[in-house]
Design an enzyme around this catalytic site. Structure first.
Site, PDB file in Angstrom:
ATOM      1  N   VAL A   1       0.848  -1.190   0.000  1.00 43.43           N
ATOM      2  CA  VAL A   1       0.000   0.000   0.000  1.00 43.43           C
ATOM      3  C   VAL A   1       0.890   1.249   0.000  1.00 43.43           C
ATOM      4  O   VAL A   1       1.706   1.453   0.895  1.00 43.43           O
ATOM      5  CB  VAL A   1      -0.951   0.013   1.219  1.00 43.43           C
ATOM      6  CG1 VAL A   1      -1.812   1.270   1.208  1.00 43.43           C
ATOM      7  CG2 VAL A   1      -1.821  -1.239   1.229  1.00 43.43           C
ATOM      8  N   LYS A   2       0.694   2.052  -1.051  1.00 40.40           N
ATOM      9  CA  LYS A   2       1.532   3.253  -1.222  1.00 40.40           C
ATOM     10  C   LYS A   2       0.802   4.438  -0.604  1.00 40.40           C
ATOM     11  O   LYS A   2      -0.344   4.736  -0.959  1.00 40.40           O
ATOM     12  CB  LYS A   2       1.771   3.451  -2.720  1.00 40.40           C
ATOM     13  CG  LYS A   2       2.983   4.263  -3.066  1.00 40.40           C
ATOM     14  CD  LYS A   2       3.225   4.166  -4.570  1.00 40.40           C
ATOM     15  CE  LYS A   2       4.373   5.031  -5.009  1.00 40.40           C
ATOM     16  NZ  LYS A   2       4.466   5.100  -6.475  1.00 40.40           N
ATOM     17  N   VAL A   3       1.482   5.102   0.317  1.00 42.08           N
ATOM     18  CA  VAL A   3       0.845   6.136   1.144  1.00 42.08           C
ATOM     19  C   VAL A   3       1.681   7.420   1.060  1.00 42.08           C
ATOM     20  O   VAL A   3       2.905   7.356   1.196  1.00 42.08           O
ATOM     21  CB  VAL A   3       0.778   5.663   2.621  1.00 42.08           C
ATOM     22  CG1 VAL A   3       0.102   6.699   3.508  1.00 42.08           C
ATOM     23  CG2 VAL A   3       0.075   4.306   2.736  1.00 42.08           C
TER      24      VAL A   3
END
Ligand code: G3P
Length: 217
Positions: A86-88
């Site tokens: 998950v890219k945050v």
């Protein structure tokens, strides 16, 4: 150093994968838009297709910017496939969310990183990967490779486990310099990866060998 490809284009992902040197894929909303992927269902399906093509970590970026919404969106993305990361974004709620994902066994990639201070914060929160955008740093007359080297030095001194994923790669030399500076991963456009192949003396040498081979046929 691991090689990721930085695109949502399936043909380019296939081509890089067929080279046998691909360890993963990164995407972002701009790259998805470039491929004309529209709507939540199509986006989720596209991530699933990428996961089926490449056996490695696949970054899928959240577009929420509020803590609870980032968690909910990230959980949905992580449910697509075990290889989803998950890219945050590097914002206050993003850091809080990275800590939550880290505590709950979900891999993360902290994106839009432009300073060593941001890198320390992401590592403290337990990010799996950190994405400094070196090409965009270069665009502002600072040195993106220096930033990679500075973060690599800090992470090594402090024993941080977060992997440095050099992003915003613009050419093959960037890849070489990232390897020298201590990046754990380089995520690159296909052209930059293929640029590593190029040397005029290789072409000249091969032409001569093939010419001489005719004499031995
Ligand atoms: O991985 C980040 C990358 O996609 C951004 O690249 O060239 O838009 O700075 P660029």
């Amino acid at each position: 150093m691991k090689f990721f490809i930085d695109t949502a284009n399936l043909a380019q992902i296939r081509e890089a994968n067929e080279l046998g040197i691909l360890d993963g894929v990164t995407t972002n909303p701009s790259l998805m838009a470039k491929e004309g992927i529209k709507g939540e269902a199509a986006i989720m399906n596209h991530y699933k297709t990428i996961c089926e093509l490449v056996d490695g970590d696949i970054s899928a970026e959240v577009i929420s910017t509020e803590y609870t919404a980032i968690i909910e969106e990230g959980k949905k993305l992580a449910a697509i496939h075990p290889n989803i990361v998950v890219k945050v974004p590097m914002i206050k709620d993003g850091i809080k969310a990275i800590k939550w994902f880290s505590d709950n066994g979900i891999k993360t990639n902290c994106t839009l990183v432009f300073s060593a201070g941001q890198a320390i914060l992401a590592a403290k929160a337990g990010a799996t990967y950190l994405s400094p955008f070196i090409g965009r740093v270069d665009d502002t007359n600072w040195d993106g490779i220096d930033l990679i080297a500075q973060i690599a030095n800090i992470y090594s001194l402090q024993g941080f486990k977060t992997q440095i994923l050099a992003a915003s790669i613009r050419n093959a030399l960037h890849i070489v310099k990232c390897a020298e500076a201590g990046a754990d991963v380089c995520t690159c456009p296909l052209d930059s990866i293929l640029g590593l192949l190029k040397h005029p003396l290789t072409d000249i040498g091969l032409a001569k060998f093939l010419e001489d081979a005719k004499k031995t046929a």
